[in-house]
Write a protein that holds these residues in place. Structure first.
Motif, short mmCIF file in Angstrom:
data_model
loop_
_atom_site.label_atom_id
_atom_site.label_comp_id
_atom_site.label_asym_id
_atom_site.label_seq_id
_atom_site.Cartn_x
_atom_site.Cartn_y
_atom_site.Cartn_z
N TYR A 260 -61.13 17.38 98.86
CA TYR A 260 -60.29 17.22 98.08
C TYR A 260 -59.69 15.82 97.84
N PHE A 274 -50.30 20.76 101.16
CA PHE A 274 -51.29 20.47 99.89
C PHE A 274 -51.91 21.93 99.53
N LEU A 275 -52.57 22.61 100.41
CA LEU A 275 -53.14 23.86 100.07
C LEU A 275 -52.33 24.71 99.68
N GLN A 277 -49.48 24.59 98.09
CA GLN A 277 -49.34 24.25 96.80
C GLN A 277 -50.31 24.53 95.70
N HIS A 278 -51.57 24.18 96.28
CA HIS A 278 -52.82 24.32 95.27
C HIS A 278 -53.03 25.56 95.18
N THR A 366 -49.86 32.76 99.87
CA THR A 366 -50.67 32.00 98.91
C THR A 366 -52.20 32.57 98.80
N GLU A 430 -61.10 26.42 103.89
CA GLU A 430 -59.42 26.42 103.46
C GLU A 430 -59.08 27.64 103.88
#
Length: 565
Positions: A260, A274-275, A277-278, A366, A430
């Motif tokens: 990333y 970060f993950l 949110q992504h 998520t 991930e």
């Protein structure tokens, strides 16, 4: 000497004679009755259990399955007696742990949300229970002396959600044209008034902060769970696992930062954020409950993958209901929980999966974490395990509460399903990073559980090099849990609510994970039947699921009897 079958009948009669617990098993004998919260009733049940234990231990059988059932019946009763007789500050723990809210609401909620009968008979049962609630709460208040502070506060928090539950039931009754709607409204008013009085009384009580039970009681409890490791050995196991997990996370962090194009200095916490949110679950029309759609979609994807790979046998008569956690359960369900199928209910085996959805905790939901959550709570996790166990002919194997068996199964699957390719290569790093960050909670749970039960801060040293200098056990515990998992503050506190009240349950996750992996790897290494890896996996899964609920140590006996060890 009594024979096996007569004792099995006595065990069944004893279990089903408990009015409070009967409805939760799916029996219909006491649908319109609340239990008896008095100490006198508890003492009579304890005495009866001890007498039955003596008969079970004096009985033998030539049949290996019957011998195992005799052991399980005695063990289940011994654990019940242990908690009945456990003390806090010179009094039964029962007098320190308020449970009036659960006592009046659990059965009502089940009748409302998890009963396949027509509405009117269910509402009749709810009405009768609400009419008994004021008397029940008065008896509960008489039992409680000086409660443990945290247990009292959790009871108060749960109690605040009951009026909303009852109002929802009234609205449902109104929609159904319930003939006794007036009586139901009056019963709700009296129940709410009695509940408010009960909660006000609790608020006024002097409380006690300490709730440790001591090292010797912990060892006794571990033995009842058939966990052979000492508290010190469990803490070392947790530290070793944390070390292994940290090494894997460091490797994953390096690969993901490169993927990333994040700075090499990005920490695990920053990468996790970060993950989140992504890959955040996107709300539809701004409605928070639309997150549930992601979970429902995941069920179909998992089942299709399992069917294609032929990894697990899924019973035809099973289903799951996924719903938002009701407000009165939010204080003790931090993110999600599965209520298994009722063990004795005939027909379709239905589980309830609750998901706690709050604005400040949306980061917990998520597109990376949702698959792991459903593997754990649904299929092939808890739901499949308990839906399978609920079909076992033995009562004790339907109802035995062996958390290291159930949680060991589900946490093993979190890795196993990734290993066999459920998540494609484009996102497996991930998902595994998120899963390993999340599974660090298992390490923290071991340390915190042992710390809460013993007050020994040494158990918090699980490999994270933290100082625990507070006199408040919850401050120290929160520090460890936050560092290990990165959970939001709200989830940390909700986690600690149930860690402190479910002695030895939190440590069963990692302990069970290690025990189940060890059992599976030993069976793979022996491979006494000369099976292919897939066939051996299928056999392991089939025996695990079809044998019912029991400690992993007992399950090992089953695999030995079947010729796998």
């Amino acid at each position: 000497m009594p024979d096996f079958h007569s004792l099995e009948i006595k065990f069944r009669q004893f279990i089903l004679s408990d009015v409070a617990g009967n409805i939760g098993l799916g029996d219909d004998a006491y649908l319109d009755q609340l239990g008896d919260p008095s100490l006198e009733y508890q003492a009579s049940r304890t005495a009866e259990a001890k007498a039955l234990i003596a008969k079970l231990e004096a009985t033998s059988s030539d049949d290996a399955e019957q011998r195992l059932d005799l052991e399980l019946m005695a063990l289940k009763l011994k654990k019940d007696v242990f908690f009945d007789e456990l003390t806090q500050h010179g009094q039964p723990q029962r007098r320190r742990m308020p449970n009036g809210v659960g006592g009046i609401s659990a059965g009502v909620f089940q009748l409302f949300i998890n009963d396949e009968r027509e509405p009117y008979p269910r509402l009749d049962n709810i009405l009768q229970r609400l009419l008994q609630a004021p008397d029940y709460l008065a008896k509960e208040a008489a039992v409680i002396t000086e409660p443990i502070t945290r247990w009292r506060d959790t009871e108060l928090a749960q109690g605040e959600g009951i009026p909303d539950l009852l109002q929802t039931i009234v609205e449902w009754a109104t929609q159904q044209g319930y003939p006794q709607l007036g009586a139901l409204n009056e019963a709700v008013k009296h129940c709410n008034r009695a509940l408010a009085d009960y909660l006000d009384d609790l608020k006024s009580r002097k409380t006690i902060d300490g709730f440790a039970i001591g090292e010797e009681k912990v060892k006794e409890l571990l033995a009842l769970r058939q966990i052979s490791q000492s508290p010190t050995e469990l803490a070392k196991m947790a530290a070793d696992f944390m070390g292994e997990t940290q090494q894997l996370l460091a490797s994953l962090r390096e690969r993901l930062c490169e993927k990333y194009q994040l700075p090499a200095s990005t920490s695990e916490v920053e990468l996790h954020e970060f993950l989140n949110q992504h890959f955040a679950a996107k709300l539809k029309a701004g409605k928070i409950d639309s997150v549930l759609d992601y979970y429902t979609d995941q069920i179909d994807k998992i089942e299709a993958f399992i069917d294609d790979k032929k990894l697990f046998e899924i019973p035809e008569q099973q289903s799951m209901k996924i719903m938002q956690t009701p407000s009165f359960l939010e204080p003790v369900i931090p993110a999600g929980a599965m209520f298994p199928p009722l063990a004795l209910r005939e027909g379709r085996k239905t589980s309830l999966v609750y998901l706690t959805l709050k604005e400040d905790q949306l980061a917990e939901h998520t597109e990376l974490g949702i698959p792991v959550m459903m593997i754990h709570e649904g299929i092939p996790g808890h739901h499949l395990q308990f839906a399978s166990a609920a079909q076992h002919p033995s009562l004790v194997r339907r109802i035995f509460n062996a958390q290291e068996h159930s949680e060991g199964w589900t946490t093993m699957l979190e890795d196993y399903m990734l290993d066999v390719g459920y998540i494609g290569e484009e996102l497996v790093d991930e998902v595994r990073f998120i899963a390993k960050r999340d599974i660090s909670r298992l390490v923290a749970r071991v340390g915190i559980d042992l710390y809460f039960m013993t007050s020994n801060k040494d158990y918090l040293q699980v490999g994270l090099d933290l100082d625990f200098d507070s006199d408040d056990v919850f401050v120290n515990a929160a520090k460890l849990l936050k560092e290990a998992t990165g959970f939001t503050d709200g989830r940390v506190q909700a986690e600690l609510n149930w860690y402190c009240s479910e002695q030895s349950y939190p440590l069963s996750y990692l302990t069970g994970n290690r025990l189940v992996w060890q059992l599976k790897q030993e069976i793979q290494a022996a491979n006494k039947k000369g099976l292919t890896p897939l066939a051996l996996d299928q056999a392991f899964h089939d025996i695990y699921l079809s044998s019912g609920c029991m400690p992993v140590a007992s399950l090992r006996q089953v695999f030995c009897q079947r010729g796998y060890l």
